[in-house]
Design a protein around this motif. Structure first.
Motif, PDB file in Angstrom:
ATOM      1  N   GLY A 217       0.778  -1.170  -0.134  1.00 57.05           N
ATOM      2  CA  GLY A 217      -0.035   0.191  -0.148  1.00 57.05           C
ATOM      3  C   GLY A 217       0.842   1.287   0.220  1.00 57.05           C
ATOM      4  O   GLY A 217       0.164   2.332   0.136  1.00 57.05           O
ATOM      5  N   VAL A 218       2.110   1.341   0.004  1.00 57.30           N
ATOM      6  CA  VAL A 218       2.897   2.172  -0.096  1.00 57.30           C
ATOM      7  C   VAL A 218       2.917   3.062  -1.462  1.00 57.30           C
ATOM      8  O   VAL A 218       3.245   2.145  -2.381  1.00 57.30           O
ATOM      9  N   ASP A 219       2.966   4.405  -1.732  1.00 56.41           N
ATOM     10  CA  ASP A 219       2.992   4.839  -3.040  1.00 56.41           C
ATOM     11  C   ASP A 219       4.412   4.641  -3.457  1.00 56.41           C
ATOM     12  O   ASP A 219       5.518   4.858  -2.823  1.00 56.41           O
ATOM     13  N   LYS A 220       4.595   4.344  -4.813  1.00 58.93           N
ATOM     14  CA  LYS A 220       5.917   3.865  -5.259  1.00 58.93           C
ATOM     15  C   LYS A 220       6.923   5.040  -5.224  1.00 58.93           C
ATOM     16  O   LYS A 220       8.275   4.808  -4.951  1.00 58.93           O
ATOM     17  N   HIS A 221       6.503   6.172  -5.344  1.00 63.74           N
ATOM     18  CA  HIS A 221       7.154   7.442  -5.140  1.00 63.74           C
ATOM     19  C   HIS A 221       7.586   7.541  -3.946  1.00 63.74           C
ATOM     20  O   HIS A 221       8.938   7.957  -3.569  1.00 63.74           O
ATOM     21  N   VAL A 222       6.873   7.556  -2.952  1.00 60.34           N
ATOM     22  CA  VAL A 222       7.180   7.727  -1.397  1.00 60.34           C
ATOM     23  C   VAL A 222       8.165   6.674  -0.932  1.00 60.34           C
ATOM     24  O   VAL A 222       9.188   6.829  -0.377  1.00 60.34           O
ATOM     25  N   LEU A 223       7.872   5.407  -1.567  1.00 58.72           N
ATOM     26  CA  LEU A 223       8.698   4.410  -1.130  1.00 58.72           C
ATOM     27  C   LEU A 223      10.245   4.650  -1.637  1.00 58.72           C
ATOM     28  O   LEU A 223      11.320   4.309  -0.983  1.00 58.72           O
ATOM     29  N   TYR A 224      10.261   4.979  -2.957  1.00 60.40           N
ATOM     30  CA  TYR A 224      11.608   5.315  -3.484  1.00 60.40           C
ATOM     31  C   TYR A 224      12.340   6.320  -2.539  1.00 60.40           C
ATOM     32  O   TYR A 224      13.480   6.079  -2.412  1.00 60.40           O
ATOM     33  N   GLU A 225      11.625   7.278  -2.393  1.00 63.69           N
ATOM     34  CA  GLU A 225      12.269   8.589  -1.601  1.00 63.69           C
ATOM     35  C   GLU A 225      12.832   7.951  -0.081  1.00 63.69           C
ATOM     36  O   GLU A 225      13.581   8.318   0.087  1.00 63.69           O
ATOM     37  N   VAL A 226      11.790   7.017   0.498  1.00 65.71           N
ATOM     38  CA  VAL A 226      12.232   6.557   1.722  1.00 65.71           C
ATOM     39  C   VAL A 226      13.695   5.648   1.594  1.00 65.71           C
ATOM     40  O   VAL A 226      14.639   5.759   2.379  1.00 65.71           O
ATOM     41  N   ILE A 227      13.786   4.955   0.497  1.00 66.67           N
ATOM     42  CA  ILE A 227      14.995   4.140   0.206  1.00 66.67           C
ATOM     43  C   ILE A 227      16.105   5.013  -0.085  1.00 66.67           C
ATOM     44  O   ILE A 227      17.226   4.620   0.454  1.00 66.67           O
ATOM     45  N   LYS A 228      15.676   5.922  -0.984  1.00 67.54           N
ATOM     46  CA  LYS A 228      16.878   6.795  -1.504  1.00 67.54           C
ATOM     47  C   LYS A 228      17.431   7.460  -0.188  1.00 67.54           C
ATOM     48  O   LYS A 228      18.951   7.833  -0.163  1.00 67.54           O
ATOM     49  N   ASN A 229      16.752   7.787   0.833  1.00 67.25           N
ATOM     50  CA  ASN A 229      17.196   8.771   1.936  1.00 67.25           C
ATOM     51  C   ASN A 229      17.328   7.728   3.170  1.00 67.25           C
ATOM     52  O   ASN A 229      17.494   8.247   4.392  1.00 67.25           O
ATOM     53  N   SER A 230      17.750   6.292   2.982  1.00 64.86           N
ATOM     54  CA  SER A 230      17.843   5.438   4.106  1.00 64.86           C
ATOM     55  C   SER A 230      18.729   4.547   3.787  1.00 64.86           C
ATOM     56  O   SER A 230      19.618   4.504   2.922  1.00 64.86           O
ATOM     57  N   THR A 231      19.017   3.456   4.488  1.00 65.21           N
ATOM     58  CA  THR A 231      20.193   2.534   4.376  1.00 65.21           C
ATOM     59  C   THR A 231      20.155   1.550   3.297  1.00 65.21           C
ATOM     60  O   THR A 231      20.942   0.953   2.834  1.00 65.21           O
ATOM     61  N   GLY A 232      19.103   1.619   2.619  1.00 68.47           N
ATOM     62  CA  GLY A 232      18.788   0.686   1.329  1.00 68.47           C
ATOM     63  C   GLY A 232      19.173   1.247   0.230  1.00 68.47           C
ATOM     64  O   GLY A 232      19.111   0.882  -0.995  1.00 68.47           O
ATOM     65  N   GLN A 233      19.813   2.676   0.138  1.00 70.81           N
ATOM     66  CA  GLN A 233      20.040   3.510  -0.895  1.00 70.81           C
ATOM     67  C   GLN A 233      21.181   2.698  -1.913  1.00 70.81           C
ATOM     68  O   GLN A 233      22.219   2.086  -1.257  1.00 70.81           O
ATOM     69  N   SER A 234      21.010   2.815  -3.138  1.00 68.95           N
ATOM     70  CA  SER A 234      21.942   2.084  -4.105  1.00 68.95           C
ATOM     71  C   SER A 234      21.945   2.792  -5.186  1.00 68.95           C
ATOM     72  O   SER A 234      21.067   3.498  -5.880  1.00 68.95           O
ATOM     73  N   PHE A 235      23.137   2.649  -6.224  1.00 68.40           N
ATOM     74  CA  PHE A 235      23.207   3.127  -7.490  1.00 68.40           C
ATOM     75  C   PHE A 235      21.915   2.488  -8.361  1.00 68.40           C
ATOM     76  O   PHE A 235      21.501   2.930  -9.059  1.00 68.40           O
ATOM     77  N   MET A 236      21.804   1.348  -8.230  1.00 64.84           N
ATOM     78  CA  MET A 236      20.891   0.702  -8.938  1.00 64.84           C
ATOM     79  C   MET A 236      19.251   0.853  -8.747  1.00 64.84           C
ATOM     80  O   MET A 236      18.714   1.137  -9.746  1.00 64.84           O
ATOM     81  N   CYS A 237      19.173   1.410  -7.483  1.00 63.38           N
ATOM     82  CA  CYS A 237      17.886   1.921  -7.005  1.00 63.38           C
ATOM     83  C   CYS A 237      17.785   3.484  -7.740  1.00 63.38           C
ATOM     84  O   CYS A 237      16.563   3.636  -8.064  1.00 63.38           O
ATOM     85  N   ASP A 238      18.801   4.136  -7.588  1.00 59.28           N
ATOM     86  CA  ASP A 238      18.799   5.340  -8.057  1.00 59.28           C
ATOM     87  C   ASP A 238      18.667   5.649  -9.467  1.00 59.28           C
ATOM     88  O   ASP A 238      18.239   6.681 -10.289  1.00 59.28           O
ATOM     89  N   HIS A 239      19.457   4.909 -10.399  1.00 59.31           N
ATOM     90  CA  HIS A 239      19.577   5.055 -11.752  1.00 59.31           C
ATOM     91  C   HIS A 239      18.961   3.809 -12.647  1.00 59.31           C
ATOM     92  O   HIS A 239      18.877   4.066 -13.868  1.00 59.31           O
ATOM     93  N   VAL A 240      18.693   2.671 -12.005  1.00 56.37           N
ATOM     94  CA  VAL A 240      18.185   1.695 -12.628  1.00 56.37           C
ATOM     95  C   VAL A 240      16.998   0.965 -11.959  1.00 56.37           C
ATOM     96  O   VAL A 240      16.625  -0.002 -12.273  1.00 56.37           O
TER      97      VAL A 240
END
Length: 318
Positions: A217-240
């Protein structure tokens, strides 16, 4: 011959790399090219001859007979052996020349690279250096690739002229701070295989994690921002990022066009898993990821599409 260059493999990556070579070398130098798919060569010549002479040849041997510096990038280890060691059409069949510099940019196993390099040195065919690249087609076109260099230990390695030639050639295709000297022959490939192993597992984990969050139920854009600004952040998530519409420049947001095909990920993950076996590393994530990529590579939804389509394969909601 001293100022002429050869390029073997005008495919997706090779096309952009050869383009930058032709633009950077002197206008008086000739670029000799060859590829099993001749139309690619013809298209390349038509597009870039304004930067200087380009000649299409039929074999690697012919390229080696005309150019002192050669760059190659082909799909597999067998292709590399054919390019360099074929007794009739390979570089080894050309006249011996210890000053010949060969940059092999393909992603293959370390053992093949060492065997090819050592065979060429013994035949006095020149210095073969494994120089696998990272950065994908966009990096190849922009001339901002990473180069991972593995050099054989020979007397020629101390030559200032050789070092200058090497850095001059690579600099036409790479960002200076992304040129890494990894060690002896095969070390560049060992680094590339390790990096690709990590990329493959992280991308799959990213697709699964995004799927879990969105289905919860988490909005995909919100989920991405959470990951981007948390410990799950990665190049693959940010660019692929494998979820369509989350990262505008990611292939998933462009109908999975461009980037790295799903079928090629099977090759790269296999190289990683095999390298783990050879080096005695206990591999747990790689074999599992490899099986998923093998399934995806055969799925009609994934044929000839960027590997980020793995999210669709996992039945992620659009």
């Amino acid at each position: 011959m001293a100022n002429d260059f050869g390029f073997i493999g005008i495919g997706a990556m090779g096309y952009g790399m050869a383009m930058n070579i032709r633009k950077e070398i002197p206008n008086s130098s000739t670029l000799f090219i060859t590829d099993v798919f001749r139309p690619s060569c013809e298209k390349f010549k038509a597009e870039f001859s304004s930067h200087g002479p380009i000649e299409i040849l039929d074999s690697a041997r012919e390229v080696a007979e005309r150019a002192l510096t050669i760059i190659s990038i082909v799909p597999s280890a067998n292709n590399v052996r054919q390019v360099y060691l074929d007794n009739e059409h390979g570089i080894i069949a050309a006249k011996a020349n210890p000053d010949r510099l060969m940059l092999e940019c393909s992603t293959i196993d370390v053992e093949t690279a060492r065997d090819v390099g050592e065979t060429l040195i013994k035949a006095n065919a020149g210095l073969y250096i494994d120089t696998p690249v990272s950065g994908g087609v966009p990096g190849a076109l922009a001339g901002t690739l990473s180069f991972l260099v593995g050099k054989a230990k020979t007397a020629n390695n101390s030559s200032d002229l050789l070092s200058k030639r090497l850095i001059t050639v690579i600099s036409a295709m790479a960002t200076p701070e992304k040129i890494f000297y990894c060690g002896g022959l095969g070390a560049g490939l060992a680094a590339k295989i390790s990096n690709n192993y990590l990329c493959g597992t992280i991308l799959l984990a990213t697709a699964e994690a995004m799927n879990i969050g969105i289905r919860s139920g988490v909005d995909k854009h919100v989920l991405y921002e959470v990951i981007k600004n948390s410990t799950g952040q990665s190049f693959m998530c940010d660019h692929v990022n494998p979820v369509p519409g989350v990262v505008p420049h990611a292939p998933s947001s462009r109908d999975y066009q461009g980037g790295f095909k799903a079928q090629m990920m099977v090759k790269d993950m296999t190289l990683g898993v095999d390298a783990a076996k050879v080096t005695g590393v206990r591999s747990t994530l790689g074999p599992a990821a490899l099986e998923v990529y093998k399934e995806a590579a055969m799925d009609p939804r994934c044929i000839n599409r960027d590997v980020s389509v793995i999210y669709r394969f996992l039945d992620g909601p659009e």
